[in-house]
Scaffold this motif. Structure first.
Motif, PDB file in Angstrom:
ATOM      1  N   LYS A 144       0.852  -1.188   0.000  1.00 37.80           N
ATOM      2  CA  LYS A 144       0.000   0.000   0.000  1.00 37.80           C
ATOM      3  C   LYS A 144       0.888   1.239   0.000  1.00 37.80           C
ATOM      4  CE  LYS A 144      -3.481  -2.827   0.689  1.00 37.80           C
ATOM      5  NZ  LYS A 144      -4.389  -3.211  -0.421  1.00 37.80           N
ATOM      6  N   LEU A 145       0.285   2.401  -0.214  1.00 43.75           N
ATOM      7  CA  LEU A 145       1.048   3.648  -0.230  1.00 43.75           C
ATOM      8  C   LEU A 145       1.481   4.077   1.165  1.00 43.75           C
ATOM      9  CD1 LEU A 145      -0.998   5.637  -2.892  1.00 43.75           C
ATOM     10  CD2 LEU A 145       1.392   4.932  -3.103  1.00 43.75           C
ATOM     11  N   GLY A 187      -8.032   1.265   3.286  1.00 42.71           N
ATOM     12  CA  GLY A 187      -9.479   1.367   3.422  1.00 42.71           C
ATOM     13  C   GLY A 187     -10.041   2.152   2.262  1.00 42.71           C
ATOM     14  N   GLU A 188     -11.325   2.391   2.280  1.00 42.45           N
ATOM     15  CA  GLU A 188     -11.966   3.032   1.135  1.00 42.45           C
ATOM     16  C   GLU A 188     -12.768   4.265   1.535  1.00 42.45           C
ATOM     17  OE1 GLU A 188     -14.169  -0.012  -0.878  1.00 42.45           O
ATOM     18  OE2 GLU A 188     -12.367  -0.942  -1.698  1.00 42.45           O
ATOM     19  N   ASP A 189     -12.410   4.893   2.666  1.00 38.84           N
ATOM     20  CA  ASP A 189     -13.103   6.121   3.045  1.00 38.84           C
ATOM     21  C   ASP A 189     -12.238   7.327   2.684  1.00 38.84           C
ATOM     22  OD1 ASP A 189     -11.149   6.343   5.025  1.00 38.84           O
ATOM     23  OD2 ASP A 189     -12.455   5.590   6.613  1.00 38.84           O
ATOM     24  N   ASN A 190     -12.761   8.508   2.941  1.00 41.39           N
ATOM     25  CA  ASN A 190     -12.062   9.736   2.547  1.00 41.39           C
ATOM     26  C   ASN A 190     -10.730   9.897   3.269  1.00 41.39           C
ATOM     27  OD1 ASN A 190     -14.049  10.485   0.744  1.00 41.39           O
ATOM     28  ND2 ASN A 190     -15.172  11.740   2.233  1.00 41.39           N
ATOM     29  N   LYS A 219     -15.712   1.463  -6.261  1.00 37.35           N
ATOM     30  CA  LYS A 219     -15.007   0.690  -5.234  1.00 37.35           C
ATOM     31  C   LYS A 219     -14.595   1.553  -4.063  1.00 37.35           C
ATOM     32  CE  LYS A 219     -13.133  -2.581  -8.579  1.00 37.35           C
ATOM     33  NZ  LYS A 219     -11.903  -3.228  -9.099  1.00 37.35           N
ATOM     34  N   GLY A 220     -15.391   2.505  -3.703  1.00 38.53           N
ATOM     35  CA  GLY A 220     -15.070   3.352  -2.566  1.00 38.53           C
ATOM     36  C   GLY A 220     -15.819   4.644  -2.604  1.00 38.53           C
TER      37      GLY A 220
END
Length: 220
Positions: A144-145, A187-190, A219-220
């Motif tokens: 991941k980043l 995760g896929e939130d802001n 996807k998010g």
């Protein structure tokens, strides 16, 4: 897709070129140190129109991140391929970091871009661009980043390693593309998306070029 890569396999594949990484160090600040900079707005600064931020190809901001977001299947990757060919043909390096498609998938996309009638790059000589496009395939590695949902402020180590490798190529970088946000975030939130942008902005500033982050809105 091939089987997931082991950590040791990934460490070998992150190399972008033979001998890269032997010169210099990453221009990285302490990740826990604040870099706030304040500048007063004075009358001298308003005597002439301020210089606007430069935009690569009319839409990518220099030293910052541009995000391409849409539902899947709307040719985001194809657009990146077309932009990569255009920039590479002008003599600049393009780096594509893929957590989704494998290297061979990109080879197929570039082939289609220069062999398909109707493509803006139909008929282009691949020799014009081949040496100026590099692909960092981290698909299947789980990288991941940033380090974790609890450590969003910490870049993953491979990011700084990549910067070192690219700097060692001693080429002007046109842009770095990251595909895709859904696979590069924990995760896929802001909050996760903002953490990813912080990392891609860092890459853009370190390499003095735009970063591009693609995102599937479904996807998010």
């Amino acid at each position: 897709m091939s089987q997931s890569k082991s950590h040791s396999d990934h460490a070998q594949q992150i190399r972008l070129a033979n001998g890269a990484g032997e010169r210099g160090q990453v221009p990285v600040d302490d990740q826990n140190k604040s870099n706030l900079q304040f500048r007063k707005l004075d009358t001298f600064a308003l005597n002439k129109a301020p210089q606007r931020k430069k935009m690569k190809n009319g839409w990518m901001p220099e030293r910052r991140t541009a995000s391409i977001s849409s539902a899947g299947g709307l040719l985001k990757s194809t657009f990146i391929i077309y932009q990569a060919i255009k920039v590479a043909a002008n003599g600049e390096l393009v780096v594509i970091v893929s957590a989704e498609d494998e290297t061979e998938d990109y080879f197929a996309k570039f082939y289609a871009a220069i062999k398909t009638q109707g493509s803006p790059h139909f008929g282009r000589d691949i020799e014009d661009i081949a040496s100026r496009i590099v692909i960092l395939d981290i698909s299947g590695s789980g990288e991941k980043l940033y380090e974790s949902s609890e450590r969003r402020g910490q870049r993953s180590p491979w990011v700084d390693q990549m910067i070192t490798e690219v700097l060692a190529l001693s080429m002007k970088v046109g842009f770095v593309a990251f595909e895709t946000a859904s696979r590069l975030c924990h995760g896929e939130d802001n909050t996760d998306f903002a953490a990813a942008i912080t990392v891609t902005d860092h890459v853009a500033m370190a390499l003095d070029c735009p970063s591009v982050l693609t995102h599937h809105t479904g996807k998010g």
